[in-house]
Write a protein that holds these residues in place. Sequence first.
Motif, short mmCIF file in Angstrom:
data_model
loop_
_atom_site.label_atom_id
_atom_site.label_comp_id
_atom_site.label_asym_id
_atom_site.label_seq_id
_atom_site.Cartn_x
_atom_site.Cartn_y
_atom_site.Cartn_z
N PHE A 54 0.81 -1.05 -0.14
CA PHE A 54 0.12 0.09 0.15
C PHE A 54 0.89 1.43 -0.09
O PHE A 54 1.48 1.51 1.04
CB PHE A 54 -0.83 0.01 1.24
N ARG A 56 1.38 4.73 0.64
CA ARG A 56 0.82 5.87 1.33
C ARG A 56 1.27 7.31 0.90
O ARG A 56 0.42 8.41 1.24
CB ARG A 56 1.47 5.93 3.04
N HIS A 59 1.89 7.16 -5.97
CA HIS A 59 1.46 5.81 -6.39
C HIS A 59 1.52 5.59 -7.94
O HIS A 59 1.82 4.43 -8.42
CB HIS A 59 0.24 5.51 -5.89
N LYS A 259 -4.86 9.91 2.07
CA LYS A 259 -5.66 8.75 1.84
C LYS A 259 -6.12 7.91 2.88
O LYS A 259 -5.73 7.79 3.87
CB LYS A 259 -4.54 7.72 1.12
N ALA A 261 -7.63 3.90 3.39
CA ALA A 261 -7.77 2.79 2.75
C ALA A 261 -8.49 1.72 3.65
O ALA A 261 -8.40 1.64 4.90
CB ALA A 261 -6.40 2.13 2.42
N HIS A 296 -8.32 -2.07 -5.56
CA HIS A 296 -6.84 -1.50 -5.78
C HIS A 296 -5.96 -2.45 -6.07
O HIS A 296 -5.55 -3.30 -5.46
CB HIS A 296 -6.80 -0.71 -4.46
N LEU A 301 -9.16 -4.03 -1.52
CA LEU A 301 -8.98 -2.76 -1.06
C LEU A 301 -9.63 -1.66 -1.82
O LEU A 301 -9.72 -1.62 -3.00
CB LEU A 301 -7.25 -2.34 -0.91
N VAL A 303 -9.51 2.52 -1.68
CA VAL A 303 -8.58 3.70 -1.25
C VAL A 303 -9.18 4.97 -1.74
O VAL A 303 -9.59 5.30 -2.83
CB VAL A 303 -7.23 3.55 -2.01
N GLN A 305 -9.35 9.16 -1.38
CA GLN A 305 -8.72 10.33 -1.49
C GLN A 305 -9.30 11.54 -0.88
O GLN A 305 -10.41 11.93 -1.52
CB GLN A 305 -7.99 10.52 -2.82
#
Length: 416
Positions: A54, A56, A59, A259, A261, A296, A301, A303, A305
């Motif tokens: 993941f 943080r 990405h 973020k 998640a 994700h 997952l 996620v 924003q």
Amino acid sequence: MGEYDVIVIGAGAAGLAAGERLAASGLSFAVLEAKERVGGRAWTDRHVFGGIPFDRGCHWLHSASRNPFREAADRLGMRYMVRATRRSADLFLGSTKADAQTAREAWNAVEAAFEAAAAAPGEPDRPAIAGCDTSGPWWRLARHWLTLLSALPPERISALDLAAYSDTYENWPVSDGYGALVARTSAHVPVHLGVEVRSIDMRDTPIRIETNRGTLRAGHVILTVSTNVIASGAIRFLPDLPAEVSEAAAGCPTGLAEKVAFLLDAPLAEFGENVYVDTLDPDRPDRPPVNFVANHLGWPLVVGQLCGETAEALEGEGEAAMTAFALKALKDMLGSGIAKRVRTATATHWGSDPHVLGAYSCATPGHAGARAVLRRPVGERLFIAGEAVSESAFSTAHGARETGLAAAAQAIAARS
């Protein structure tokens, strides 16, 4: 800890890149990092979700075809997803999924807002919002995306700075983690972890650097901390930085993007792999839009924003508030039963991280030239690097890397 030809402060993408070039130069150098890890805002966390990577921080491989980290990923055998667009595939209006035509109209409005927000060549600087149509039905969603991608709301975005960003619109997510990619790219660079710099004294030669681990000296220094850290006074400069440099750091702050998640019991059957989803409640103007990545990278997952004022307020309240806000948006989108499927959740805290104090940089109206000021050597002995000083790839890891290499080249030339 000794005396060196060059000391690099910060082991994010810029500092590590500077270390790479210095390692090949034959000069003595040290890379200092306040945290107990490398990468800075590139951080792949494999612990919080039991081995699932993941990111943080950063990405996406922005402008992937010309991104040096994409080349590094190929060389290292690290996986990424080739995506034609980062355009959201689905739009939820409250609890109702919009039809395909409505979703296209909404995203077209978002893209039109970006075009209108940026200043045309030759125009004077202005707030980005001044060019936008704020009366349309999709303005709240467009404002969210303008804020998310600049980390400041459009009222505080320089239209000239926004126009300077160069993008090929190839935004490819790194399946194995961008933070892991950044660390592996520079794995041969030695880094001193847990070293907090408290002052940089350039009143004499060599430069004197005071840290929590003692005093170091260097002929030249490459500084790669965020503009917010520079402006915060966390590092004392002796003498004070020139006024134009301090003003440039303050005029190009590190904004807010966070973020939230959620690890679910299984991937969402309603969506494919790594699907981008926007949520907006037309009947609740007080509820800020949220965008999610469902399933994700193929993992169970989701996620979300957060950005701008929303991120600032919720991060200030704490992780529980951030998680509750994002979960409420998920419930609106998928029904209250989704809460029972959540196995664990996490949120980022870049805004309150004392070594970062924000997400990525954005020049404010009237300060479009701040990045150029920050690129200039200070007293021919201090060089500032990092995404904030990139001419056209700011807010990206590859932009940071390029500036680190450039700063190291300047320091090497100054030592010869």
